[in-house]
Design a protein around this motif. Structure first.
Motif, short mmCIF file in Angstrom:
data_model
loop_
_atom_site.label_atom_id
_atom_site.label_comp_id
_atom_site.label_asym_id
_atom_site.label_seq_id
_atom_site.Cartn_x
_atom_site.Cartn_y
_atom_site.Cartn_z
N LEU B 273 0.83 -1.21 0.00
CA LEU B 273 0.00 0.00 0.00
C LEU B 273 0.87 1.26 0.00
O LEU B 273 1.78 1.37 0.82
CB LEU B 273 -0.91 -0.02 1.24
CG LEU B 273 -1.80 1.20 1.48
CD1 LEU B 273 -2.81 1.39 0.36
CD2 LEU B 273 -2.51 1.07 2.84
N GLY B 274 0.56 2.18 -0.89
CA GLY B 274 1.30 3.44 -0.96
C GLY B 274 0.38 4.65 -0.94
O GLY B 274 -0.70 4.62 -1.53
N ILE B 275 0.81 5.70 -0.24
CA ILE B 275 0.06 6.95 -0.17
C ILE B 275 1.02 8.09 -0.44
O ILE B 275 2.02 8.27 0.27
CB ILE B 275 -0.59 7.12 1.22
CG1 ILE B 275 -1.53 5.93 1.52
CG2 ILE B 275 -1.33 8.45 1.32
CD1 ILE B 275 -2.13 5.94 2.91
N VAL B 276 0.71 8.87 -1.49
CA VAL B 276 1.58 9.95 -1.91
C VAL B 276 0.72 11.20 -2.10
O VAL B 276 -0.34 11.14 -2.71
CB VAL B 276 2.28 9.61 -3.25
CG1 VAL B 276 3.06 10.80 -3.77
CG2 VAL B 276 3.19 8.40 -3.07
N SER B 277 1.18 12.33 -1.57
CA SER B 277 0.45 13.57 -1.76
C SER B 277 1.40 14.75 -1.67
O SER B 277 2.39 14.71 -0.94
CB SER B 277 -0.64 13.71 -0.69
OG SER B 277 -1.27 14.99 -0.81
N THR B 278 1.08 15.82 -2.38
CA THR B 278 1.85 17.05 -2.24
C THR B 278 1.29 17.92 -1.10
O THR B 278 1.81 19.00 -0.85
CB THR B 278 1.84 17.86 -3.55
OG1 THR B 278 0.50 18.06 -3.97
CG2 THR B 278 2.61 17.14 -4.64
N ALA B 279 0.23 17.46 -0.46
CA ALA B 279 -0.31 18.15 0.72
C ALA B 279 0.42 17.67 1.97
O ALA B 279 1.25 16.77 1.92
CB ALA B 279 -1.80 17.85 0.86
N TYR B 280 0.11 18.30 3.12
CA TYR B 280 0.49 17.69 4.40
C TYR B 280 -0.23 16.36 4.47
O TYR B 280 -1.39 16.25 4.07
CB TYR B 280 0.18 18.62 5.58
CG TYR B 280 -1.25 19.07 5.71
CD1 TYR B 280 -1.73 20.14 4.95
CD2 TYR B 280 -2.12 18.44 6.59
CE1 TYR B 280 -3.04 20.55 5.06
CE2 TYR B 280 -3.44 18.85 6.72
CZ TYR B 280 -3.90 19.90 5.95
OH TYR B 280 -5.20 20.31 6.07
N ILE B 281 0.45 15.34 4.99
CA ILE B 281 -0.03 13.96 4.82
C ILE B 281 -1.25 13.65 5.69
O ILE B 281 -1.93 12.65 5.48
CB ILE B 281 1.14 12.98 5.06
CG1 ILE B 281 0.89 11.66 4.34
CG2 ILE B 281 1.39 12.76 6.55
CD1 ILE B 281 0.92 11.76 2.83
N ALA B 282 -1.57 14.53 6.64
CA ALA B 282 -2.80 14.37 7.41
C ALA B 282 -3.99 15.05 6.74
O ALA B 282 -5.10 15.06 7.28
CB ALA B 282 -2.61 14.94 8.82
N ASP B 283 -3.77 15.62 5.56
CA ASP B 283 -4.85 16.30 4.85
C ASP B 283 -5.87 15.27 4.35
O ASP B 283 -5.59 14.08 4.24
CB ASP B 283 -4.27 17.10 3.69
CG ASP B 283 -5.23 18.18 3.18
OD1 ASP B 283 -6.23 18.47 3.86
OD2 ASP B 283 -4.95 18.74 2.10
N ALA B 284 -7.04 15.75 4.00
CA ALA B 284 -8.19 14.87 3.80
C ALA B 284 -7.99 13.79 2.75
O ALA B 284 -8.36 12.63 2.98
CB ALA B 284 -9.42 15.71 3.45
N THR B 285 -7.44 14.14 1.59
CA THR B 285 -7.41 13.17 0.50
C THR B 285 -6.51 11.97 0.82
O THR B 285 -6.93 10.83 0.63
CB THR B 285 -7.04 13.87 -0.82
OG1 THR B 285 -7.96 14.95 -1.01
CG2 THR B 285 -7.12 12.92 -1.99
N PRO B 286 -5.29 12.17 1.35
CA PRO B 286 -4.56 10.99 1.82
C PRO B 286 -5.20 10.37 3.08
O PRO B 286 -5.29 9.14 3.19
CB PRO B 286 -3.15 11.53 2.11
CG PRO B 286 -3.28 13.02 2.18
CD PRO B 286 -4.44 13.37 1.32
#
Lengths: 663, 663
Positions: B273-286
């Motif tokens: 499982l991988g989670i990648v975001s350009t937001a802060y990682i506690a933000d809603a989409t991740p």
């Protein structure tokens, strides 16, 4: 809504490479001092007729200034694939065209406009008329001038389909209709329970979904004339142009023409042809099927071209093909038919149609009673036809308009809707089609006032007409099934451009009206969770009552409305409530001639200062790709993302209109 | 950009039928005084875990006033198909839940809010935890209360796919990305000649095109938490909610949970499982992949839930499934990891990850050097990561931010982009996947700042990050082909909601800046033909030079720019030129606490008065359907028009995550 023709054109890229796109261009699609139309990147259907225009420019002043004498000894050759470049006269077996000369001027930018310092350009030009290329492949059209300068237009003749898939084509255009509008229409007309719609738009249920890019050849925002040209001819063109590329000469009738899908369908197959619109019938979207002019405002010649080819209007050049008098023409625009200043040569143009065998009708009662044997002209109002909301919900707004198509000064209170016009048109086309090779029909049916009402920020009326379009598509499918033609008919639904409309929340109209300052009024807008749910699908104590037909709101003026808007506005006021007295006029001209808030519009609302030039009285078109929905034989080709011009080729291939035999 | 939680909820439809959608609701998805969650119209994947929340409301005052005593003797039964309604304890083999009681209040409308006259509601409630339904079919969940009143929730367990089509899933989310933005990005990054693009977006070239409807369960505009819940669980929910339905109790942790696609993938398959975001990682989409809370602002618990299940946080209820420590977590948001007020219990949460075997990295150099064997946590900045334009074109804007993820007060100047993070994540997931039945991986990769920059009306930065997403998709396809996994990988690209953005013309920024009044400045906007052509793909004397990678503009500050905007704005100024000093702050609070033009922003621009409530400092989300693009095994299912929740079911079916065996 018609845009006035912009007579100033402006500089794109000079002989020296200039960096930027610019507001004013010397001549769209002509990046150098030598111009070839059709220009670089043009694609043709095999055998499609087109004119060629060649121009050599000699600017007298400005950033590209020359000695001001255009080279009259320019040469022009055509290279097929890797073959030699053959002189065009020989290649096309054409005689040498006459040399033409003229002068035009333009402003290079807004500073030059303000300073009234135009750039003057002298031109030498020639034109070839009604040529075609029947062999698929690549061609390089090379114009040589100024002692060795060259402009090369790379052309492609696409390999045409050889097998006809569709007997009939029903082409729906929601003028100005974006996906954001379809989403908003779904919200107000279809009931949702806990986030799940209990019914869907007909468009939502079509078999194939695509997106098309609407930009112009020489600007990224299009108008409806330009995009009609793209959809009907497979050629990008310029704002205000119908079935032509825009040259720099003054007359709006000598620009280089291209053959339209309707002309091809008549010439190749001889099938039945129908044109239906809720606009005045000389408006761009219907006009584009049969007309050839760089100025969409030439209404008298546009209605003339429905009956006769362009040579009839201007004998100085030959254009052998035409719509040959469509079997059905339904719409508004009586001002081009009632004898007077809007009609061809001031004559009674209803009589011209009757002389060609047309049954002429003027209201819904006559429409319903009309037979299917004769060609039929239905003109149901002066100007644009009434909007769905006014025709169905607020009928008092039909009174006092004095828009009877007979010209007798009464009101056109018995107007048909898009659905009634389209269904009757199907029946006439079905009855009038030929047997054998010429069987089948082509119809364009336009929901014009989605665009017209978005222009005046009257979102409710725009969505009402969008829902009428959806209802018409649904009814057409049902009717085609009933008469056994559904499986033979390619149905394509799309738009010609967008408006930057989107819903961003809800509004408590009661609270808004009760506040005394603009800033407090804005507090009535609810966003995110506070947008609430659609108030348009419930009415007190009842489920949707369908009193106005299925799939429409059961109330148009709930307390809690949607809040929507554009980024591109004139100064105006917002209340987010429906305008019960008829379509909005958001902005009016002040004493200085510039547009500001219309004092009579939305008096309970708050003021929003605009973002548009103050000579704009309305909203404007936007860039977004628009959706395409398609069912039936050949419809699979409409999936995915493509250019607007590809719509022409996909329809032409479904009908196998391309021919490689030179005939 | 995070929305503050709206604590006031409001009335939808009372026991008596009320007519309108309203700004404030008593409790979303609860139209009567008895509430069942999951509510009516819920659809389940076979075997998906979920909680049930039952509430009986007794309003003390207001439009639905009762005696104020909620019925504590309510009963609840489940009917499968046409069978009998079986007591829920027996049906689920569950023990009787504890009775809970609380009180909440809300305002019925804006007038009540202004008058400070809340409606008070007493509640009796129960909850069942971690149930499932494994038999496909229809179920009626019936709550009986108040001596015969009944609330019925109709549920459907969909028939699951039995055959796994996709080994891997790569799920790209362009936060807030609409088709109008994709169109604008194409305009500025891809060269067009005479109306024909010479290259296309990767999204334009995907095999399958769809549209999804983004509305909430209880409002028509969603936020990113709510829509993440829809995309990842197949359940519509409420603004600010992650992996739960929203009940009326005060705590943000006891709301009824639903199992996410990531939890199902871990529990059913045990894949990587991988989670990648350009937001802060506690933000809603991740966060939505692993978290369960009605308040997306619970950042400390959100990062805790990446490692542990929800029971770890709140032992009063059982939630047996979790993301089990994703193999890859890449993003910003160091403030939840550096020991301090943002981290779980104030601890150094990097250490908590290291204790679970994670390799922890902090910049692009370390990312490039990282091995693929270990679980990897890459936190590359405090807060949201830098935008593509600042990282690649205007690098000075990275200075002085003091946003090093180490917390040492230096600048995070060596941040990776979405592409670098995604490609490395693929390599780690590929290396860490199990053999045999557990093979394959699931990754969500989010371009977060499309949304964040649209919120602050910084269109250029939003489009820059959209182009970075497109570049990342292209690079990922190439990389998957290189490692032989392309044919095994379902790639889905979509958005979670819109912003009402569209391009409506061009602007001459030089002319705009030179004018002295707002109305004259607006004259710099060119519409239709005067929109001109894209100035972003040409630079003096050169073709695109690709200095910043393919498919990006070669200049971001041409004289002639696009002009764009929303209908939903705070007061602000427009110049239509890029903000070279970093992201915009369009509006700031005045002395009265309401938002107006930020005096420091766009000083050469003209003022546009807003349309939003004056407590909004930014633009807001919009309604429009968003596009879906898909390639690979199972991708055909993504064609056409559907609800956001269907994305969950389509991915679950491609992975065959539904199980009818009760395990």
């Amino acid at each position: 809504m018609r845009r006035s023709a912009t007579t100033a054109t402006a500089l794109l890229l000079g002989a020296a490479t200039l960096a930027s796109a610019q507001t004013y261009q010397r001549l769209g699609a002509c990046p150098k001092l030598g111009c070839v139309f059709p220009p670089d990147q043009t694609e043709f259907l095999a055998g499609q007729l087109f004119d060629i225009r060649l121009e050599v420019h000699a600017p007298v002043n400005g950033s590209e200034a020359t000695n001001g004498v255009p080279d009259e000894k320019f040469t022009f050759c055509i290279q097929n694939g890797k073959g030699p470049c053959e002189d065009a006269n020989k290649f096309f077996k054409a005689k040498e065209p006459t040399l033409e000369k003229w002068t035009f001027q333009y402003y290079e930018d807004l500073f030059a406009r303000d300073a009234k310092t135009p750039t003057v350009v002298n031109v030498a030009a020639k034109a070839y008329r009604a040529l075609s290329l029947s062999q698929p492949g690549t061609y390089a059209a090379k114009l040589t001038y100024n002692g060795g300068g060259q402009t090369v237009a790379n052309w492609v003749v696409r390999k045409p389909a050889t097998h006809r898939k569709a007997k009939n084509v029903l082409f729906f255009i929601g003028d100005g209709m974006t996906q954001a509008m379809i989403t908003a229409a779904r919200l107000i007309a279809h009931k949702s329970i806990n986030g799940k719609y209990q019914s869907l738009m007909q468009m939502d249920q079509m078999d194939n979904l695509g997106h098309q890019m609407t930009h112009s050849i020489d600007s990224f925002i299009t108008d409806s004339a330009n995009s009609a040209t793209a959809l009907y001819t497979g050629k990008k063109s310029t704002v205000n142009a119908l079935g032509v590329y825009v040259d720099s000469s003054k007359t709006p009738f000598d620009d280089p023409k291209v053959e339209t899908i309707a002309e091809l369908f008549r010439r190749r197959i001889g099938g039945a042809l129908g044109i239906v619109s809720t606009a005045y019938i000389a408006d761009a979207t219907p006009a584009g099927l049969c007309s050839h002019t760089r100025d969409r405002g030439q209404y008298a010649s546009i209605v003339t071209e429905y009956l006769y080819n362009a040579t009839f209007l201007n004998s100085t050049f030959a254009w052998p093909t035409s719509c040959q008098g469509p079997d059905v023409i339904f719409g508004g625009g009586a001002e081009q038919f009632i004898a007077g200043k809007g009609s061809p040569n001031g004559t009674d143009f209803y009589k011209a149609f009757q002389a060609q065998g047309y049954n002429v009708i003027h209201n819904n009662t006559e429409l319903q009673a009309a037979g299917t044997k004769d060609k039929t002209l239905g003109i149901f109002s002066v100007s644009n036809m009434a909007k769905w909301i006014d025709r169905n919900v607020m009928r008092d707004n039909l009174k006092g308009m004095k828009d009877s198509p007979t010209g007798d000064g009464t009101d056109a209170t018995d107007q048909p809707g898009l659905k009634e016009m389209t269904i009757k048109a199907i029946d006439i086309l079905q009855a009038r089609q030929k047997k054998g090779k010429g069987e089948g029909w082509f119809m364009m049916s336009e929901a014009a006032s989605i665009d017209k009402m978005m222009h005046v920020l009257d979102y409710d009326r725009a969505l009402g007409d969008l829902l009428e379009l959806d209802d018409t598509i649904r009814a057409s499918i049902d009717h085609l099934k009933k008469i056994g033609e559904y499986k033979n008919t390619l149905i394509v639904v799309t738009a010609d451009h967008g408006h930057g409309f989107d819903v961003f929340g809800g509004a408590d109209t009661k609270y808004l009206a009760a506040q005394s300052t603009d800033r407090k009024k804005r507090d009535a807008v609810g966003v995110y969770a506070n947008s609430g749910l659609s108030g348009y699908t419930t009415s007190p104590g009842s489920l949707p009552n369908n009193q106005t037909g299925p799939n429409f709101p059961v109330q148009w003026n709930p307390r809690y409305t949607y809040a929507a808007g554009f980024g591109a506005n004139p100064d105006h006021r917002e209340t987010y409530a429906i305008n019960t007295k008829g379509p909005r006029v958001p902005a009016t001209a002040g004493t200085d001639g510039t547009y500001g808030v219309n004092p009579a519009d939305n008096q309970a609302g708050f003021t929003v200062e605009g973002t548009l030039p103050t000579d704009e009285s309305q909203g404007v078109h936007s860039l977004t790709d628009v959706s395409v929905f398609a069912n039936g034989p050949g419809a699979e080709a409409f999936k995915g993302v493509y250019n607007s011009i590809d719509i022409f080729f996909k329809i032409a291939d479904a009908l196998a209109l391309g021919r490689t035999d030179g005939h």
